[in-house]
Design a protein around this motif. Sequence first.
Motif, PDB file in Angstrom:
ATOM      1  N   PRO A   1      -3.145  11.660  -8.896  1.00 19.62           N
ATOM      2  CA  PRO A   1      -2.689  10.278  -9.146  1.00 19.62           C
ATOM      3  C   PRO A   1      -1.184  10.101  -8.904  1.00 19.62           C
ATOM      4  O   PRO A   1      -0.374  10.935  -9.321  1.00 19.62           O
ATOM      5  CB  PRO A   1      -3.026  10.061 -10.625  1.00 19.62           C
ATOM      6  N   VAL A   2      -0.853   9.033  -8.186  1.00 20.73           N
ATOM      7  CA  VAL A   2       0.553   8.636  -7.996  1.00 20.73           C
ATOM      8  C   VAL A   2       0.875   7.685  -9.139  1.00 20.73           C
ATOM      9  O   VAL A   2       0.446   6.536  -9.147  1.00 20.73           O
ATOM     10  CB  VAL A   2       0.762   7.966  -6.625  1.00 20.73           C
ATOM     11  N   LEU A   3       1.649   8.171 -10.121  1.00 20.96           N
ATOM     12  CA  LEU A   3       1.880   7.395 -11.343  1.00 20.96           C
ATOM     13  C   LEU A   3       2.899   6.283 -11.118  1.00 20.96           C
ATOM     14  O   LEU A   3       2.763   5.198 -11.690  1.00 20.96           O
ATOM     15  CB  LEU A   3       2.354   8.321 -12.458  1.00 20.96           C
ATOM     16  N   ALA A   4       3.904   6.587 -10.303  1.00 24.46           N
ATOM     17  CA  ALA A   4       4.950   5.579 -10.078  1.00 24.46           C
ATOM     18  C   ALA A   4       5.745   5.945  -8.837  1.00 24.46           C
ATOM     19  O   ALA A   4       5.753   7.108  -8.408  1.00 24.46           O
ATOM     20  CB  ALA A   4       5.882   5.491 -11.285  1.00 24.46           C
ATOM     21  N   THR A   5       6.397   4.938  -8.268  1.00 23.71           N
ATOM     22  CA  THR A   5       7.267   5.124  -7.113  1.00 23.71           C
ATOM     23  C   THR A   5       8.529   4.296  -7.362  1.00 23.71           C
ATOM     24  O   THR A   5       8.429   3.153  -7.814  1.00 23.71           O
ATOM     25  CB  THR A   5       6.573   4.611  -5.824  1.00 23.71           C
ATOM     26  N   ALA A   6       9.675   4.887  -7.075  1.00 24.99           N
ATOM     27  CA  ALA A   6      10.932   4.138  -7.231  1.00 24.99           C
ATOM     28  C   ALA A   6      11.768   4.301  -5.965  1.00 24.99           C
ATOM     29  O   ALA A   6      11.862   5.392  -5.405  1.00 24.99           O
ATOM     30  CB  ALA A   6      11.711   4.646  -8.435  1.00 24.99           C
ATOM     31  N   VAL A   7      12.341   3.195  -5.514  1.00 25.13           N
ATOM     32  CA  VAL A   7      13.242   3.216  -4.356  1.00 25.13           C
ATOM     33  C   VAL A   7      14.610   2.765  -4.853  1.00 25.13           C
ATOM     34  O   VAL A   7      14.744   1.679  -5.429  1.00 25.13           O
ATOM     35  CB  VAL A   7      12.739   2.281  -3.243  1.00 25.13           C
ATOM     36  N   GLY A   8      15.607   3.625  -4.674  1.00 25.16           N
ATOM     37  CA  GLY A   8      16.939   3.304  -5.186  1.00 25.16           C
ATOM     38  C   GLY A   8      16.923   3.070  -6.694  1.00 25.16           C
ATOM     39  O   GLY A   8      17.680   2.254  -7.215  1.00 25.16           O
ATOM     40  N   GLY A   9      16.040   3.788  -7.391  1.00 32.82           N
ATOM     41  CA  GLY A   9      15.964   3.669  -8.846  1.00 32.82           C
ATOM     42  C   GLY A   9      15.228   2.431  -9.331  1.00 32.82           C
ATOM     43  O   GLY A   9      15.144   2.194 -10.533  1.00 32.82           O
ATOM     44  N   VAL A  10      14.674   1.648  -8.425  1.00 33.52           N
ATOM     45  CA  VAL A  10      13.914   0.446  -8.800  1.00 33.52           C
ATOM     46  C   VAL A  10      12.432   0.716  -8.534  1.00 33.52           C
ATOM     47  O   VAL A  10      12.075   1.149  -7.431  1.00 33.52           O
ATOM     48  CB  VAL A  10      14.388  -0.781  -7.989  1.00 33.52           C
ATOM     49  N   PHE A  11      11.579   0.464  -9.535  1.00 33.18           N
ATOM     50  CA  PHE A  11      10.164   0.791  -9.368  1.00 33.18           C
ATOM     51  C   PHE A  11       9.481  -0.196  -8.431  1.00 33.18           C
ATOM     52  O   PHE A  11       9.561  -1.414  -8.612  1.00 33.18           O
ATOM     53  CB  PHE A  11       9.457   0.832 -10.731  1.00 33.18           C
ATOM     54  N   THR A  12       8.788   0.364  -7.439  1.00 31.69           N
ATOM     55  CA  THR A  12       7.999  -0.450  -6.510  1.00 31.69           C
ATOM     56  C   THR A  12       6.511  -0.317  -6.832  1.00 31.69           C
ATOM     57  O   THR A  12       5.695  -1.050  -6.289  1.00 31.69           O
ATOM     58  CB  THR A  12       8.233   0.005  -5.059  1.00 31.69           C
ATOM     59  N   HIS A  13       6.193   0.672  -7.668  1.00 32.75           N
ATOM     60  CA  HIS A  13       4.808   0.880  -8.107  1.00 32.75           C
ATOM     61  C   HIS A  13       4.879   1.590  -9.460  1.00 32.75           C
ATOM     62  O   HIS A  13       5.685   2.485  -9.656  1.00 32.75           O
ATOM     63  CB  HIS A  13       4.062   1.757  -7.086  1.00 32.75           C
ATOM     64  N   ARG A  14       4.043   1.147 -10.385  1.00 30.10           N
ATOM     65  CA  ARG A  14       3.989   1.788 -11.700  1.00 30.10           C
ATOM     66  C   ARG A  14       2.577   1.624 -12.216  1.00 30.10           C
ATOM     67  O   ARG A  14       2.141   0.487 -12.439  1.00 30.10           O
ATOM     68  CB  ARG A  14       4.972   1.109 -12.647  1.00 30.10           C
ATOM     69  N   GLN A  15       1.858   2.748 -12.355  1.00 30.73           N
ATOM     70  CA  GLN A  15       0.491   2.658 -12.865  1.00 30.73           C
ATOM     71  C   GLN A  15       0.524   2.136 -14.289  1.00 30.73           C
ATOM     72  O   GLN A  15       1.427   2.484 -15.046  1.00 30.73           O
ATOM     73  CB  GLN A  15      -0.151   4.059 -12.849  1.00 30.73           C
ATOM     74  N   SER A  16      -0.462   1.335 -14.650  1.00 31.00           N
ATOM     75  CA  SER A  16      -0.435   0.789 -16.008  1.00 31.00           C
ATOM     76  C   SER A  16      -0.494   1.950 -17.003  1.00 31.00           C
ATOM     77  O   SER A  16      -1.198   2.930 -16.803  1.00 31.00           O
ATOM     78  CB  SER A  16      -1.598  -0.169 -16.220  1.00 31.00           C
ATOM     79  N   GLY A  17       0.294   1.842 -18.043  1.00 28.72           N
ATOM     80  CA  GLY A  17       0.355   2.893 -19.055  1.00 28.72           C
ATOM     81  C   GLY A  17       1.409   3.942 -18.777  1.00 28.72           C
ATOM     82  O   GLY A  17       1.707   4.775 -19.622  1.00 28.72           O
ATOM     83  N   PHE A  18       2.026   3.920 -17.575  1.00 29.10           N
ATOM     84  CA  PHE A  18       3.084   4.905 -17.314  1.00 29.10           C
ATOM     85  C   PHE A  18       4.445   4.232 -17.518  1.00 29.10           C
ATOM     86  O   PHE A  18       4.729   3.203 -16.914  1.00 29.10           O
ATOM     87  CB  PHE A  18       3.000   5.461 -15.896  1.00 29.10           C
TER      88      PHE A  18
ATOM     89  N   GLN B   1       0.836  -1.211   0.000  1.00 33.24           N
ATOM     90  CA  GLN B   1       0.000   0.000   0.000  1.00 33.24           C
ATOM     91  C   GLN B   1       0.870   1.260   0.000  1.00 33.24           C
ATOM     92  O   GLN B   1       0.612   2.216  -0.730  1.00 33.24           O
ATOM     93  CB  GLN B   1      -0.885  -0.044   1.250  1.00 33.24           C
ATOM     94  N   TYR B   2       1.939   1.265   0.801  1.00 29.30           N
ATOM     95  CA  TYR B   2       2.835   2.423   0.852  1.00 29.30           C
ATOM     96  C   TYR B   2       3.359   2.760  -0.549  1.00 29.30           C
ATOM     97  O   TYR B   2       3.413   3.925  -0.947  1.00 29.30           O
ATOM     98  CB  TYR B   2       4.044   2.140   1.754  1.00 29.30           C
ATOM     99  N   ALA B   3       3.775   1.734  -1.274  1.00 27.41           N
ATOM    100  CA  ALA B   3       4.366   1.969  -2.598  1.00 27.41           C
ATOM    101  C   ALA B   3       3.340   2.639  -3.516  1.00 27.41           C
ATOM    102  O   ALA B   3       3.674   3.558  -4.270  1.00 27.41           O
ATOM    103  CB  ALA B   3       4.848   0.652  -3.190  1.00 27.41           C
ATOM    104  N   ARG B   4       2.097   2.224  -3.442  1.00 24.11           N
ATOM    105  CA  ARG B   4       1.059   2.820  -4.296  1.00 24.11           C
ATOM    106  C   ARG B   4       0.814   4.285  -3.959  1.00 24.11           C
ATOM    107  O   ARG B   4       0.285   5.030  -4.766  1.00 24.11           O
ATOM    108  CB  ARG B   4      -0.262   2.036  -4.158  1.00 24.11           C
ATOM    109  N   GLU B   5       1.177   4.672  -2.740  1.00 22.35           N
ATOM    110  CA  GLU B   5       0.945   6.050  -2.293  1.00 22.35           C
ATOM    111  C   GLU B   5       2.173   6.937  -2.423  1.00 22.35           C
ATOM    112  O   GLU B   5       2.142   8.092  -2.021  1.00 22.35           O
ATOM    113  CB  GLU B   5       0.499   6.046  -0.832  1.00 22.35           C
TER     114      GLU B   5
END
Length: 544
Positions: free
Chosen positions: A527-544, A210-214
């Motif tokens: 909208p939170v389109l994407a989240t990256a930790v250390g350059g690695v995506f932990t969340h990516r909305q579809s289409g982004f 959930q955190y990653a999506r936010e």
Amino acid sequence: MMVDLIVENGRIHTGDPEAPVVDAVAVLNGRIVAAGNDVEGLRARERVDAHDRVVLPGFNDAHAHSVWFGMTLIETDLSGVRSLDDLYRIIGDRARDGGADEWIVACGFNPVLLHGAVPDRDVLDRVSGGRPVWIKHASGHSCQLNGEGLWRTATLAHLGQEIDGGRIVLDQTGRPTGVLEERAMSFVRDVLLPYPLEVIERALDLATAQYAREGLTSVTDAGVAGGWIGHAPGELAAYQNAREHAVLRIRMQVMPVIDALAGLGVHSGEPARLGLGAGVRTGWGDEWLQLGPVKVFTDGSVLGRTAQLSEPYEGCPGYHGYLQEDQESLRRRVLDAYAAGWSLALHAVGDAALDLALDVIEEGITRHGTRPVPNRVEHGAVVRPDQVARLAGLAVACVVQPSFIPTFGEGMRRAIGAGRSAWSHRARSLLDAGLPVAFSSDRPVAPGAPLSGIQAFIERITEDGLPYGPDERLTAGQAVRAATEGSSQVTGQHARKGLLVAGQLADMVFLQEHPADVAVEDIHSIPVLATAVGGVFTHRQSGF
Ligand SMILES: [Zn+2]
């Protein structure tokens, strides 16, 4: 040079006053290695087109409870309940699953939404079919059992006895209502805890997804491994397991509760010390999982009227609340932990508890000096003007929760009165005094999405739509800075995160819009389109 990742075509807000917005950053080995024009000419294994969207440093919640929150995603959820009938229906539905003897554990119950109405223990016995029921209040400071639950615990054996730092609530006839406050909750916890480490790890998995999506990339967990808030003595091992199994999707700073610390053997000439095994303390760990300060509860909550105030509660002449522990024993334990190298995170909701917290921190600094990870106080539901100056003098951040205001601001105002609500969950006056302000949610006590917290910092509007301490409002820029740089300062990690500049960790959140560019009431729904930790995506909305 070949880098791992280049983010380009973005509106990247770096937090660096020299170059506040750049269009590209390059990432190598988890860190930003170039920004803006310096990215030109670099080759990359992966390129991400940000499509002119906003990129901010990843959000950082400086005080949350991830296992507790994750458990709310596993247990029966009562957070939306607004009537006793609904509550009885949900418990009744739940009673149809599981064994006849099995506990029904429910969480998130907020009596404020029912104007203080308390479930009836006898009705709970009926709807549960005689199964024991444990209802945890959203505040964490109280809970309720049904009659069967009371019989299964040691509660009844303690009737009529003084309980240090807690209370078994009785009705007018002297019969227990089933409500247990503060340390009296240990009667039920002693029966049901510790939880298996696998369950705790599963809770962390659910919570951090959930955190990653936010857009969160860092969270500080304010209390594990002991006290009323821990889930198992070995709770920290579940964090390490979650990290090894790649289900800890964010960077975690974890505070053990002082009850989890034990006396360390010391040289005959040294003062007493309290610590974890082998003397590990604040700062131990790495950029993913680090021990934070020791968490100490000095008092309770305003809503439960268990926080300690210097002037009485509104409408309760002579009643000031109470401390969770005898003042002298608390002082001694905290100083023994400080002597062993722990930084302090002292939960102080009422101003009388805050006086005590500041006295102890001042004594610790005088005797042993400051600490690399800063000392802090948690919540500050009432911070008198003289205490703002004292916080600044000691360089102690007051970690406040803006989302308390839209969630139960009117409940707090009823408890402390309109006058003191101007001193509650301050922000602007702390910045003006030269202190860093962090964002924190105290999730699951209040909703935890950082964009909602940013909106609450700016609006300060209660659940009834009324202003709450309007002089303490932040600007959008100040609120975003709190959720990024402010939290990294308060958690002692400013050298490695909170900005998007060369040398810092590549923790980023991609947003449709910047909070300063939308109407304030719409910030929470950006909208939170994407989240990256250390350059690695932990969340990516579809289409982004
Ligand atoms: Zn908390």
